[in-house]
Design an enzyme around this catalytic site. Structure first.
Site, PDB file in Angstrom:
ATOM      1  N   ARG A 153       0.807  -1.137   0.019  1.00 23.25           N
ATOM      2  CA  ARG A 153       0.042   0.061   0.129  1.00 23.25           C
ATOM      3  C   ARG A 153       0.840   1.340  -0.020  1.00 23.25           C
ATOM      4  NH1 ARG A 153      -3.071  -3.322   3.354  1.00 23.25           N
ATOM      5  NH2 ARG A 153      -5.155  -3.958   2.487  1.00 23.25           N
ATOM      6  N   ILE A 154       1.937   1.383   0.765  1.00 23.37           N
ATOM      7  CA  ILE A 154       2.859   2.402   0.780  1.00 23.37           C
ATOM      8  C   ILE A 154       3.635   2.653  -0.558  1.00 23.37           C
ATOM      9  CG2 ILE A 154       4.709   3.709   1.895  1.00 23.37           C
ATOM     10  CD1 ILE A 154       3.877   2.211   4.476  1.00 23.37           C
ATOM     11  N   ARG A 174       7.909  -9.705  -4.722  1.00 18.38           N
ATOM     12  CA  ARG A 174       7.843 -11.319  -4.847  1.00 18.38           C
ATOM     13  C   ARG A 174       7.419 -11.903  -6.063  1.00 18.38           C
ATOM     14  NH1 ARG A 174       6.222 -12.739   1.275  1.00 18.38           N
ATOM     15  NH2 ARG A 174       4.941 -10.958   0.791  1.00 18.38           N
ATOM     16  N   ARG A 231      13.325  -0.418   6.203  1.00 19.58           N
ATOM     17  CA  ARG A 231      14.247  -0.659   7.280  1.00 19.58           C
ATOM     18  C   ARG A 231      15.731  -0.573   7.069  1.00 19.58           C
ATOM     19  NH1 ARG A 231      10.672  -0.084  10.737  1.00 19.58           N
ATOM     20  NH2 ARG A 231       9.661  -1.849  12.036  1.00 19.58           N
ATOM     21  N   ASP A 255      15.956   7.425   5.741  1.00 16.54           N
ATOM     22  CA  ASP A 255      15.258   7.585   7.021  1.00 16.54           C
ATOM     23  C   ASP A 255      15.510   6.887   7.869  1.00 16.54           C
ATOM     24  OD1 ASP A 255      13.218   9.123   8.413  1.00 16.54           O
ATOM     25  OD2 ASP A 255      11.970   7.545   8.094  1.00 16.54           O
ATOM     26  N   GLU A 260      19.876   2.080  14.448  1.00 18.15           N
ATOM     27  CA  GLU A 260      19.515   3.427  15.129  1.00 18.15           C
ATOM     28  C   GLU A 260      19.728   3.431  16.313  1.00 18.15           C
ATOM     29  OE1 GLU A 260      15.426   3.646  13.196  1.00 18.15           O
ATOM     30  OE2 GLU A 260      16.153   3.427  11.202  1.00 18.15           O
ATOM     31  N   HIS A 278      14.338   8.644  11.346  1.00 17.53           N
ATOM     32  CA  HIS A 278      13.212   7.654  11.273  1.00 17.53           C
ATOM     33  C   HIS A 278      11.874   8.420  11.499  1.00 17.53           C
ATOM     34  CE1 HIS A 278      12.306   3.030  11.740  1.00 17.53           C
ATOM     35  NE2 HIS A 278      11.329   3.736  11.006  1.00 17.53           N
ATOM     36  N   GLY A 280       9.181   8.527   9.187  1.00 20.81           N
ATOM     37  CA  GLY A 280       8.361   8.400   8.269  1.00 20.81           C
ATOM     38  C   GLY A 280       6.705   8.538   8.716  1.00 20.81           C
TER      39      GLY A 280
END
Length: 318
Positions: A153-154, A174, A231, A255, A260, A278, A280
C-alpha cells in the site's frame, strides 16, 4: 480491565501510554529495569505493548505463560518472533494503512531533497555563500524513471505521487501484481538498472536483509539516487557507504539505518546524502491514529471481539 497486566517493551508514545494506563495495569520495561520485579509479575502478564522497533523474542514470550496478545505500535514487526507467538496461540497486531500517506510523502520529500540538494541549498544561503556565486546544478525529478522496491500500500501511494511528477514507474516484489499498471522487474538489480531514483519500501526481516547490495547500487549507476524509507536492514550499509565514497551512485535520501539511532560518521559527512531520524510516520495526526489503533487492538481482544489489524501471519487461516 484494570486488573489485566500489560508489559511495555519500549518507551511508549505519549499518545498511547495514557490510553493504556487508563484501562490496563501497565508495567514499563520491567524485564529490562527490574528483573526481580519482572519475575514476580511475569506469570500474570497477558499482553505486550511494543513499537515497530521492539524486540520480542521467543525467550521473552516463553516467560509469559498467560500472554494473549502483542500489540505493535507501528507497521513493521520484524523484531517480534511471530512464529513463537503463533505456536503459543498469541495474537500479534500492528498499525498498517494509517501511516501510508505520511511515509509516501516523506519518500517523495527525500527524493526531491536529495535530487535538488535542498539541505545544502539551505546551508548555502544561511552561511552567506550565495554572494560568492551559484551552487552547482542539481538533478531533475519530473519525467525521470522511478523504481520502487516493494509495492504494498505504501509503495502504491509513492507511485501515485510520482505520477504527478510525470515519472515512469516500475517495481519489484515477490511476484508481479496483475492489477497494477506499472512495469514489473524480477529483481532489485534489474529494477535499479532501469531507474534514476530507487525507493525502498519493502518489509524488513531476514528475507530482505541486505537486499540492496553492492550489485544493486552498481546497477543504479553514477547518477542514480537511493531513497530508503523501509528498514535499515534492507540496505547493505557498508556497501552503500563505499558506493557513495567511490561515486558508484549519485546520492541518497535515508530515513532508516542499520543501527538506529547510531548513524555512521561517513554517512553524516557526505554532502550529497540527505538524512532523517526515522520520521516516516512522525506527524501528530498519524501518530495519534497509530496510538488509537494499537490501543483498540488490545482492548478489542480483551473485550472478546476480533482485533482490527492482525499481522498477516495471524490473519491467515490454519
Amino acid at each position: 480491565m484494570s486488573q489485566i497486566d500489560v508489559l511495555s517493551v519500549t518507551k511508549l508514545s505519549p499518545l498511547l501510554e495514557p490510553q493504556l494506563r487508563a484501562v490496563f495495569n501497565l508495567h514499563d520495561r520491567l524485564h529490562e529495569t527490574n528483573p526481580a520485579a519482572f519475575a514476580k509479575i511475569a506469570p500474570s502478564i497477558r499482553a505486550i505493548a511494543a513499537s515497530g522497533e521492539s524486540k520480542v523474542p521467543a525467550s521473552l514470550i516463553e516467560q509469559l505463560p498467560k500472554l494473549e496478545i502483542i500489540s505493535v505500535f507501528g507497521v513493521g514487526y520484524d523484531g517480534v518472533d511471530v512464529a513463537a507467538a503463533k505456536a503459543r496461540g498469541v495474537m500479534v497486531t500492528h498499525t498498517p494503512n494509517v501511516l501510508n500517506d505520511d511515509v509516501a510523502d516523506l519518500a517523495i520529500g527525500l527524493m526531491l531533497a536529495a535530487a535538488r540538494q535542498l539541505p545544502a541549498a539551505d546551508r548555502y544561503v544561511k552561511e552567506g555563500k550565495w554572494p560568492t556565486g551559484p551552487m552547482p546544478l542539481a538533478r531533475k525529478v519530473s519525467g525521470a524513471r522511478l523504481g520502487i522496491v516493494g509495492i504494498g500500500r505504501i509503495g502504491q501511494a509513492i507511485a501515485q505521487r510520482a505520477l504527478a511528477f510525470n515519472m515512469s514507474v516500475a517495481y519489484t516484489a515477490r511476484s508481479a501484481k496483475a492489477d497494477l499498471p506499472f512495469k514489473y522487474m524480477a529483481t532489485p538489480e534489474a529494477l535499479a538498472a532501469e531507474s534514476d531514483y530507487l525507493v525502498v519500501i519493502t518489509p524488513g526481516g531476514a528475507g530482505t536483509r541486505k537486499l540492496i547490495n553492492a550489485d544493486v547500487l552498481k546497477a543504479l549507476g553514477t547518477k542514480g539516487i537511493l531513497v530508503n524509507v523501509a528498514r535499515g536492514s534492507v540496505v547493505d550499509e557498508a556497501a552503500l557507504i563505499e558506493a557513495l565514497q567511490n561515486g558508484v551512485i549519485g546520492g541518497a535520501g535515508l530515513d532508516v539505518f542499520e543501527n538506529e539511532p547510531n548513524v555512521p560518521e561517513a554517512l553524516r559527512a557526505f554532502p550529497h546524502v540527505v538524512l532523517a531520524p526515522h520520521i516516516g510516520s512522525a506527524t501528530t495526526q498519524t501518530r495519534q491514529a497509530m496510538a488509537d489503533l494499537a490501543f483498540n487492538n488490545m482492548k478489542s481482544h480483551f473485550d472478546g471481539r476480533a482485533v482490527h489489524t492482525p499481522v498477516p501471519e495471524c490473519a491467515a487461516k490454519g
